[in-house]
Design an enzyme around this catalytic site. Structure first.
Site, PDB file in Angstrom:
ATOM      1  CB  CYS A 115      -0.950   0.006   1.186  1.00 44.44           C
ATOM      2  SG  CYS A 115      -1.958  -1.482   1.267  1.00 44.44           S
ATOM      3  CG  HIS A 239      -2.837   3.230   2.712  1.00 44.69           C
ATOM      4  ND1 HIS A 239      -3.544   2.899   1.580  1.00 44.69           N
ATOM      5  CD2 HIS A 239      -2.779   2.091   3.469  1.00 44.69           C
ATOM      6  CE1 HIS A 239      -3.898   1.626   1.651  1.00 44.69           C
ATOM      7  NE2 HIS A 239      -3.446   1.117   2.788  1.00 44.69           N
ATOM      8  CG  ASN A 269      -6.565  -0.911   2.094  1.00 45.24           C
ATOM      9  OD1 ASN A 269      -5.984  -0.497   1.100  1.00 45.24           O
ATOM     10  ND2 ASN A 269      -5.937  -1.422   3.140  1.00 45.24           N
TER      11      ASN A 269
HETATM   12  N1  ACO Z   1     -17.699  -7.839  12.169  1.00 50.74           N
HETATM   13  C1  ACO Z   1     -18.031  -8.006  13.475  1.00 50.74           C
HETATM   14  N2  ACO Z   1     -17.142  -8.333  14.421  1.00 50.74           N
HETATM   15  C2  ACO Z   1     -15.865  -8.483  14.047  1.00 50.74           C
HETATM   16  C3  ACO Z   1     -15.447  -8.329  12.699  1.00 50.74           C
HETATM   17  C4  ACO Z   1     -16.432  -8.004  11.760  1.00 50.74           C
HETATM   18  N3  ACO Z   1     -16.143  -7.801  10.459  1.00 50.74           N
HETATM   19  N4  ACO Z   1     -14.117  -8.535  12.631  1.00 50.74           N
HETATM   20  C5  ACO Z   1     -13.718  -8.800  13.885  1.00 50.74           C
HETATM   21  N5  ACO Z   1     -14.764  -8.785  14.740  1.00 50.74           N
HETATM   22  C6  ACO Z   1     -14.781  -9.002  16.169  1.00 50.74           C
HETATM   23  C7  ACO Z   1     -13.606  -9.803  16.653  1.00 50.74           C
HETATM   24  O1  ACO Z   1     -13.846 -11.182  16.538  1.00 50.74           O
HETATM   25  C8  ACO Z   1     -13.515  -9.367  18.091  1.00 50.74           C
HETATM   26  O2  ACO Z   1     -14.482 -10.063  18.838  1.00 50.74           O
HETATM   27  P1  ACO Z   1     -14.177 -10.532  20.355  1.00 50.74           P
HETATM   28  O3  ACO Z   1     -13.978  -9.278  21.122  1.00 50.74           O
HETATM   29  O4  ACO Z   1     -15.392 -11.291  20.720  1.00 50.74           O
HETATM   30  O5  ACO Z   1     -12.935 -11.371  20.266  1.00 50.74           O
HETATM   31  C9  ACO Z   1     -13.945  -7.907  18.066  1.00 50.74           C
HETATM   32  O6  ACO Z   1     -14.678  -7.743  16.834  1.00 50.74           O
HETATM   33  C10 ACO Z   1     -12.806  -6.932  18.078  1.00 50.74           C
HETATM   34  O7  ACO Z   1     -11.853  -7.340  17.113  1.00 50.74           O
HETATM   35  P2  ACO Z   1     -10.530  -6.540  16.894  1.00 50.74           P
HETATM   36  O8  ACO Z   1      -9.654  -7.274  15.934  1.00 50.74           O
HETATM   37  O9  ACO Z   1      -9.966  -6.179  18.236  1.00 50.74           O
HETATM   38  O10 ACO Z   1     -11.104  -5.212  16.203  1.00 50.74           O
HETATM   39  P3  ACO Z   1     -10.328  -3.890  15.871  1.00 50.74           P
HETATM   40  O11 ACO Z   1     -10.947  -2.759  16.558  1.00 50.74           O
HETATM   41  O12 ACO Z   1      -8.834  -4.057  16.031  1.00 50.74           O
HETATM   42  O13 ACO Z   1     -10.633  -3.711  14.342  1.00 50.74           O
HETATM   43  C11 ACO Z   1      -9.542  -3.985  12.240  1.00 50.74           C
HETATM   44  C12 ACO Z   1     -10.193  -4.692  13.433  1.00 50.74           C
HETATM   45  C13 ACO Z   1     -10.578  -3.129  11.569  1.00 50.74           C
HETATM   46  C14 ACO Z   1      -9.019  -5.044  11.280  1.00 50.74           C
HETATM   47  C15 ACO Z   1      -8.369  -3.096  12.753  1.00 50.74           C
HETATM   48  O14 ACO Z   1      -7.543  -3.852  13.608  1.00 50.74           O
HETATM   49  C16 ACO Z   1      -7.562  -2.546  11.633  1.00 50.74           C
HETATM   50  O15 ACO Z   1      -8.013  -1.748  10.840  1.00 50.74           O
HETATM   51  N6  ACO Z   1      -6.261  -2.920  11.543  1.00 50.74           N
HETATM   52  C17 ACO Z   1      -5.419  -2.430  10.503  1.00 50.74           C
HETATM   53  C18 ACO Z   1      -5.730  -3.148   9.239  1.00 50.74           C
HETATM   54  C19 ACO Z   1      -5.033  -2.486   8.088  1.00 50.74           C
HETATM   55  O16 ACO Z   1      -4.895  -1.306   8.049  1.00 50.74           O
HETATM   56  N7  ACO Z   1      -4.575  -3.243   7.159  1.00 50.74           N
HETATM   57  C20 ACO Z   1      -3.884  -2.585   6.094  1.00 50.74           C
HETATM   58  C21 ACO Z   1      -3.409  -3.519   5.192  1.00 50.74           C
HETATM   59  S1  ACO Z   1      -2.441  -2.607   4.055  1.00 50.74           S
HETATM   60  C22 ACO Z   1      -1.920  -3.696   2.879  1.00 50.74           C
HETATM   61  O17 ACO Z   1      -0.759  -3.733   2.628  1.00 50.74           O
HETATM   62  C23 ACO Z   1      -2.915  -4.629   2.240  1.00 50.74           C
END
Ligand code: ACO
Length: 317
Positions: A115, A239, A269
């Site tokens: 990215c 990004h 994204n």
């Molecule tokens: N819908 C509902 N619940 C969900 C979902 C979903 N889609 N996904 C996860 N949950 C649940 C989890 O199971 C967890 O449940 P639990 O508390 O019972 O265990 C709860 O929601 C919280 O999960 P977290 O992983 O702690 O959620 P978080 O607030 O961290 O958000 C996210 C997750 C959106 C993925 C975040 O961590 C994030 O954006 N991280 C960065 C990702 C990113 O930027 N990636 C870039 C990639 S760039 C590239 O090179 C491709």
């Protein structure tokens, strides 16, 4: 990363273009296929809908053609094509295929820095101008839907497809690029990975934590090289991975989020495409005037980070 050498030949962006697949997938549509909800996705990511479809080469041709038209350039006048993608259609030759379809007669190569790739490609293009190229087409395209596990609710809501392109043209004088930084930390590769032929695997919270840090670190280096303070930045073009990452990075940089370009709500994204898509939106909605300072900053798998400070229009106030 080094500062730009005084006297280096500069460039300005003279045209841009974007391409998004027609098919819109809303959060509610995703929630019909997996255990998630519109409310959860919006609250945790800022994404309302995303575009899915197309090929990397096809989307690149569309955005690239628009950029050439806006720049008013015949294809034969382009000296190089740099295509940033982490989702190539082919193992090699993706940029060459775009070159062929756009009737360009120039060198063409792929860049893969996940990215961060568009900023890597843009800085590389300025290097080509410093070495004598007059006009370079830079395209950022990804079709992440093809490497997304559509049964994994932790990643499926995030990723999407799209393309953005710019033409840069050489100018007399230093041009638009005032400072830049390209960074990588390969020790963090395991937290965000996709095997060849596989799908994206991600430790979301760890990526989030590191992303904010490396974006801020890279942006600060670019601003330092450019001799620019955060309060002088008219527009941050980050990004588009997660609105909460954008918010946290802006907070730490001391730049109000109102000065950030944000399109993640409708694009998701799109990796290499996300910065040019956000920049094009800001340009087309009149948020940028000649002389304004832009801070482009991205992070991605690898992990990589990249940023640059541009003075829109070059030296023209
Ligand atoms: N819908 C509902 N619940 C969900 C979902 C979903 N889609 N996904 C996860 N949950 C649940 C989890 O199971 C967890 O449940 P639990 O508390 O019972 O265990 C709860 O929601 C919280 O999960 P977290 O992983 O702690 O959620 P978080 O607030 O961290 O958000 C996210 C997750 C959106 C993925 C975040 O961590 C994030 O954006 N991280 C960065 C990702 C990113 O930027 N990636 C870039 C990639 S760039 C590239 O090179 C491709």
């Amino acid at each position: 990363m080094p500062a730009i050498r005084p006297g280096a030949r500069g460039a300005v962006i003279s045209g841009w273009g974007t391409a998004l697949p027609e098919k819109i997938v809303t959060n509610d549509e995703l929630a019909a296929t997996m255990d998630t909800s519109d409310e959860w996705i919006q609250a945790r990511t800022g994404i309302k809908e995303r575009r899915i479809g197309g090929t990397t080469i096809g989307l690149s041709v569309d955005s690239g053609r628009q950029a050439l038209e806006m720049a008013g350039l015949e294809p034969s006048r382009i000296d190089a094509l740099v295509l940033s993608t982490t989702t190539p259609d082919w193992q090699w030759g993706n940029a060459a295929a775009v070159q062929n379809e756009l009737d360009l007669f120039c060198g063409a190569f792929d860049v893969n820095a996940a990215c961060s790739g568009f900023v890597y490609a843009l800085v590389t293009a300025h290097g080509l101008v410093a070495m004598g190229a007059d006009r370079v087409l830079v395209i950022g395209t990804d079709t992440l839907s093809r490497i997304t596990d559509w049964d994994d609710r932790a990643t499926a809501p995030l990723f999407a497809d799209g393309s953005g392109a710019v033409v840069i043209e050489s100018v007399d004088g230093p041009g638009q690029l005032l400072g830049w930084d390209l960074d990588a930390d390969g020790s963090a590769l395991p937290i965000l990975q996709a095997d060849v032929g596989g799908t994206i695997k991600m430790e979301g919270q760890e990526v989030f934590r590191r992303a904010v840090r490396i974006m801020v670190d890279s942006a600060e280096k670019s601003m330092l090289h450019a001799g620019v303070h955060p309060e002088e930045v008219k527009l941050v073009v980050p990004h588009q991975a997660n609105i909460r990452i954008i918010q946290a990075a802006c907070d730490r940089l001391g730049i109000p989020i109102e000065r950030a370009a944000v399109v993640i709500d409708t694009t998701g994204n799109t990796s290499s495409a996300s910065i040019p898509l956000a920049m094009a939106d800001a340009l087309e909605t009149g948020r940028v005037q000649n002389g304004d300072l832009l801070l482009l900053v991205g992070f991605g798998g690898g992990m990589t980070a990249a940023s640059c400070v541009l003075r829109w229009g070059g030296g023209v106030e």
